[in-house]
Every structure is written in structure tokens, then in C-alpha cells.
Motif scaffolding. Structure first.
Motif, PDB file in Angstrom:
ATOM      1  N   GLN A 264       0.861  -1.454  -0.419  1.00 53.65           N
ATOM      2  CA  GLN A 264       0.038   0.128   0.023  1.00 53.65           C
ATOM      3  C   GLN A 264       0.919   1.439  -0.291  1.00 53.65           C
ATOM      4  OE1 GLN A 264      -3.490   0.599  -0.339  1.00 53.65           O
ATOM      5  NE2 GLN A 264      -2.557   1.550  -0.774  1.00 53.65           N
ATOM      6  N   TRP A 265       1.613   1.321   0.271  1.00 58.05           N
ATOM      7  CA  TRP A 265       2.617   2.101   0.688  1.00 58.05           C
ATOM      8  C   TRP A 265       3.503   2.702  -0.829  1.00 58.05           C
ATOM      9  CZ3 TRP A 265       6.486   1.745   5.489  1.00 58.05           C
ATOM     10  CH2 TRP A 265       5.603   1.832   7.043  1.00 58.05           C
ATOM     11  N   PHE A 266       4.037   1.670  -1.683  1.00 53.57           N
ATOM     12  CA  PHE A 266       4.966   1.655  -2.611  1.00 53.57           C
ATOM     13  C   PHE A 266       2.765   1.793  -3.816  1.00 53.57           C
ATOM     14  CE2 PHE A 266       5.137   0.070  -7.231  1.00 53.57           C
ATOM     15  CZ  PHE A 266       6.589   0.687  -7.370  1.00 53.57           C
ATOM     16  N   GLN A 267       2.547   2.163  -3.227  1.00 54.09           N
ATOM     17  CA  GLN A 267       0.753   2.516  -4.705  1.00 54.09           C
ATOM     18  C   GLN A 267       0.657   3.514  -4.289  1.00 54.09           C
ATOM     19  OE1 GLN A 267      -2.058  -0.084  -4.544  1.00 54.09           O
ATOM     20  NE2 GLN A 267      -1.104  -1.862  -5.632  1.00 54.09           N
ATOM     21  N   ASP A 268       0.704   4.314  -2.581  1.00 51.11           N
ATOM     22  CA  ASP A 268       0.584   5.024  -2.243  1.00 51.11           C
ATOM     23  C   ASP A 268       1.225   6.660  -2.806  1.00 51.11           C
ATOM     24  OD1 ASP A 268      -2.328   4.800  -1.303  1.00 51.11           O
ATOM     25  OD2 ASP A 268      -1.071   4.475   1.000  1.00 51.11           O
ATOM     26  N   LEU A 269       2.958   5.795  -2.734  1.00 49.76           N
ATOM     27  CA  LEU A 269       3.883   6.910  -3.301  1.00 49.76           C
ATOM     28  C   LEU A 269       4.009   6.736  -4.594  1.00 49.76           C
ATOM     29  CD1 LEU A 269       6.276   5.452  -1.271  1.00 49.76           C
ATOM     30  CD2 LEU A 269       5.873   7.995  -0.588  1.00 49.76           C
ATOM     31  N   LYS A 270       3.783   5.464  -5.108  1.00 52.01           N
ATOM     32  CA  LYS A 270       3.742   6.064  -6.656  1.00 52.01           C
ATOM     33  C   LYS A 270       3.053   7.262  -7.275  1.00 52.01           C
ATOM     34  CE  LYS A 270       3.273   3.460 -10.623  1.00 52.01           C
ATOM     35  NZ  LYS A 270       2.901   1.672 -11.377  1.00 52.01           N
ATOM     36  N   GLU A 271       1.463   7.438  -6.402  1.00 54.80           N
ATOM     37  CA  GLU A 271       0.714   8.464  -7.025  1.00 54.80           C
ATOM     38  C   GLU A 271       0.455   9.624  -6.220  1.00 54.80           C
ATOM     39  OE1 GLU A 271      -4.697   8.312  -6.589  1.00 54.80           O
ATOM     40  OE2 GLU A 271      -3.489   6.744  -6.021  1.00 54.80           O
TER      41      GLU A 271
END
Length: 479
Positions: A264-271
Motif C-alpha cells: 500500500q505504501w508503494f502504491q500511495d507513494l507512486k500516486e
């Protein structure tokens, strides 16, 4: 420690008072403005070269190594244990400062101080787990203000004690040890949170999103018009993070909670970083914070080089007090300045980066300690002003959770940059430059930052003008 896990009061007031008390005493360290005179004096007899090239780089390296593990651990153990670890690290740091001898002991001081700065994230994140959302802004203001007040008071106190009573630097460190010990005691009385932002989060229905977010998003959609500027994808505008809700997962859902959090961290940071505006403000944050920390780490050595403390009256405490107070006033005043930061924000970053570069060049070239002090006042005030603007511009459309992630990554990137600078410029395995030449390098570094954001601001202003011309030319072509 079970007796300290429950708060006597369920209101926001009790944890706020305890946390602010911890913050005050942990920052009430009158020895800090006079660290270099203490280390170079008869108590420790360290040379400028040993401090610059062998001892101080250890803080940068330990901070870098510890930051990400501590960031994850802080949320996993729910903040309080990490605050207690910070209190213990404070005590060990000052015990070593008082009774340790030699380069190795002072390198250990820097390692434990790296632990102190790495665990600082728990102090600011803790309050979000024990205070209801409507009190976030108020309590965050209290927590930040009390640390500024304590640091300013400690600087004034140290200057008065040194100038008026000729108190030994050793006893300034004794006072600091007593203060951080009191802070440690306060940390034991903090209520143990039942939740955290990520690993122990509340159900998504309880998460309150920032009230201003929807309004800002709607305003951007209304104001969006075609023109010379590129079309922004929907993902460029970060939306608030609620929680690890199943509806947020587009792919297979990992069963392991820790793995789900990391994905989830990776997805949020990417966004988040897909927004160019947030990316460039974060880039300035990382670049400038790296330079700022580097300057703060070595400025006392520069002052000692300009006016040796063993032969001169020094006013490090007064300068630190004025710089902190001036920076706080500038940061407060910027909230009342009405500026279109979307259009002129990067230009402000460029202009103040030029000012900061000029201040550092002044500190390098001058032989007068008062001019060197003045350069530092300008530099620190300018940075504190801009970092306040940058924090607001980054946080305006982010939830607390996403802001914590972006803050952590920006800080980590800043530390990576600072480590690279330290290895190349400072470390004895690198160029091993004397401190005066280092500040020439730091001035050049901020000049490069100014150049990057000057070009970016020119591009933004030109794009905005193109955007205005397109509708007007379309109207003129209509019969």
C-alpha cells in the motif's frame, strides 16, 4: 510498565501536556550552541580536523542507516516505545559527552545522536494516534511551538551563563543531561496508543479525511482549461488515503498484514509523486534539507575557525536564539501572505535559494565573525520560511497517512544526498576539505538548486501565459 499504559483522562489534554513536556525538556539543551568550544577546549582537546572529518560524519551515516527501520518500527510498536528509546538515547549521548574521551567515544556520541534524530518521527506522529482529528492542527501547533520555545530559551540561557557567570562548558552539558533525563521520565507517563497510522489502523469508516481536500480538487477541476500546458492525468492529483481498505486493491490482496502495508505504501507513494507539483516541492525539500543539515552540522566549526573560542568572546547562544526566533516569526508571517504559490512558488524557491547561497558565500569569504554570524541568521531564517511553505504545499491535498509517507521519503532522500555530500566533501576518505572551503561548496550547491527552480519557474510562468492566450485567440476567431 502496565501502570503507564492507560491515561488518567480520555481527553486530548493529558497526552498533549505530557508530550509537550517531553518536547520542551528534550530541546532544553543549553550546551548545544557551545558544543565545538567544549570539544576543542581542555575537557576533550579535539582538533578541528578530527571533529570535521572523523567525528561529525558519523551522525549523518547513523541517521541514514537508522531512519527507515525506525520509521517502520515506530508505527508497528505504536510510537510510545520509540519515544522512550529516544529519551534513553538522549541520556546516553550526554553521558558520553560528559565522561567519554577521545575520537572513538565522540563517534559513539554521534551514533547515539543519530538515533535521537531518527526516532524524532515518533514525537510528531504520536499525537495523531491519541487525539481526535478535530484537534490535530491545534495539538501539532503546540508540539512544534514548544520545541522552538525550548531551543530559544536554552540558547539564551547558555549565552547568559557563559557571558555573565563564565560557567564552564562542562556544566552546560550537566544541565542538558538533567533536562533530557526529565524528558525521559515524562515519556514513561505517555498513554499507550491503541492504534497507529498503518499497522494498527482504525476501520476505514472512522478515518476522517481533510475537509479542504474535496474543495481543492473541485476547484482544480473547474479551473482546468486546455492550453499550452500539458494535460494532467487524474492520478497527478493525490487523493486522500483512507486506510488499508479492500476496495483500494486492484490486484491480488496479500494475506500478510505487513506485506499489505508495504504494498500500500508503494502504491500511495507512486500516486503521490505522479503529481509534478508535489514532486518538485518535494525535490526542493530534499535538496535544501540536505544542505541545511550539512550547514548546521559544521557551522560551529566554521565560527571557531573565524574566531577561536579559546581566545575570543563568542556569542553562539545569542545567534542561535535570534536565528530560531527569526525563523519562527518568518514561518508564522508567511501564513498571512497572499501569493499564488502554484504560479510563483518555484520562483520564490529560486529567489530564496539565491539568498541562501549568497549567505553561505559571505560566511566563506569573510574574516569577520559578526559577518559570519549575519550570514547564518539570513540562511537559517530563509530556510525556515521556505520549508514552512513547502510543507503546506505538499500537505494541502494529502491525508495524514500520506503526508507521513511523503515526509519520511523526502527526509530519507535528503539524508542520502547529505551522505553523498559528506563522503565526497568532508570524509577523510573523500576530498577531506577544510571547513572554510566546505562552505564555498555549500554555497555553490544552493546556487545549483536556485538554477533548477529558476528554470522550472520560467517554464511554469510561460505555460500560464500560453494558457491565457489560447482562449482569447479562440474568441477572436469567432464571427
Amino acid at each position: 510498565m502496565d501502570c503507564f499504559q492507560a491515561s488518567p483522562s480520555h481527553s486530548w489534554l493529558y497526552p498533549t501536556v505530557i508530550l509537550c513536556s517531553f518536547g520542551f525538556f528534550s530541546m532544553m539543551r543549553p550546551s548545544e550552541p557551545f558544543l565545538i568550544p567544549y570539544l576543542s577546549g581542555p575537557d576533550k582537546n579535539l582538533t578541528s580536523t578530527e571533529m570535521t572529518n572523523e567525528i561529525f560524519p558519523v551522525w549523518t551515516y547513523s541517521y541514514l542507516v537508522l531512519l527507515l527501520p525506525v520509521f517502520v518500527l515506530t508505527d508497528y510498536v505504536r510510537y510510545k516505545p520509540v519515544i522512550i528509546i529516544q529519551g534513553i538515547s538522549f541520556i546516553i549521548t550526554w553521558l558520553l559527552l560528559l565522561f567519554g574521551q577521545g575520537v572513538k567515544a565522540m563517534q559513539a556520541v554521534e551514533f547515539f545522536y543519530g538515533m535521537v534524530t531518527a526516532t524524532e518521527v515518533a514525537y510528531y506522529a504520536y499525537i495523531y494516534s491519541v487525539v481526535s482529528p478535530e484537534h490535530y492542527q491545534k495539538v501539532s501547533g503546540y508540539c512544534r511551538s514548544v520545541t522552538l520555545v525550548a531551543y530559544t530559551a536554552a540558547s539564551v540561557l547558555s549565552q547568559l551563563l557563559v557571558s555573565l557567570t563564565k560557567l564552564s562548558y562542562f556544566y552546560l552539558n550537566v544541565i542538558s543531561l538533567a533536562s533530557v533525563s526529565v524528558a525521559f521520565l515524562f515519556s514513561l507517563f505517555l498513554p499507550m496508543p491503541k492504534k497507529s497510522m498503518f499497522f494498527h489502523a482504525k476501520p476505514s469508516k472512522d478515518i476522517q479525511k481533510p475537509s479542504s481536500t474535496n474543495a481543492v480538487l473541485e476547484e482544480r477541476q473547474v479551473d482546468a482549461t486546455p492550453g499550452c500546458d500539458e494535460e494532467k492525468p487524474t492520478s497527478e492529483i493525490p487523493t486522500p488515503l483512507g486506510n488499508l481498505d479492500d476496495s483500494r486493491w486492484s490486484g491480488p490482496k496479500p494475506k500478510n498484514v505487513a506485506l499489505r502495508v508495504f504494498v500500500q505504501w508503494f502504491q500511495d507513494l507512486k500516486e503521490c509523486y505522479s503529481s509534478k507539483r508535489l514532486f518538485y516541492w518535494s525535490l526542493w525539500w530534499a535538496l535544501s534539507t540536505a544542505g541545511f543539515n550539512q550547514v548546521l552540522n559544521y557551522v560551529q566549526i566554521l565560527w571557531d575557525d573565524k574566531a577561536p573560542s579559546q581566545n575570543s568572546f563568542i556569542y553562539n547562544g545569542a545567534v542561535e536564539a535570534i536565528a530560531t526566533f527569526g525563523g519562527a516569526v518568518a514561518a508564522f508571517a508567511v501564513g498571512y501572505v497572499k501569493v499564488n504559490w502554484e504560479l510563483l512558488g518555484e520562483m520564490a524557491l529560486a529567489i530564496f535559494s539565491v539568498v541562501n547561497a549568497g549567505a553561505l558565500f559571505l560566511m566563506h569569504y569573510t574574516t569577520d565573525i559578526w559577518a559570519c554570524y549575519s550570514g547564518y541568521l539570513i540562511f537559517k531564517t530563509g530556510y525556515m520560511l521556505l520549508i514552512t511553505i513547502a510543507v503546506f504545499q505538499i500537505a494541502i491535498n494529502l491525508s495524514v497517512e500520506r503526508y507521513a509517507l511523503v515526509f519520511g521519503i523526502n527526509t530519507f532522500v535528503a539524508l542520502v544526498i547529505q551522505t553523498i555530500i559528506t563522503v565526497i566533501v568532508v570524509d577523510q576518505r573523500g576530498l577531506n576539505l577544510p571547513v572554510s572551503i566546505q562552505f564555498l561548496v555549500y554555497g555553490s550547491y544552493f546556487t545549483v538548486i536556485a538554477g533548477i527552480f529558476l528554470m522550472r519557474s520560467i517554464y511554469i510562468i510561460y505555460s500560464a501565459k500560453c494558457q491565457k492566450k489560447v482562449p482569447s485567440s479562440a474568441l477572436s476567431q469567432n464571427p
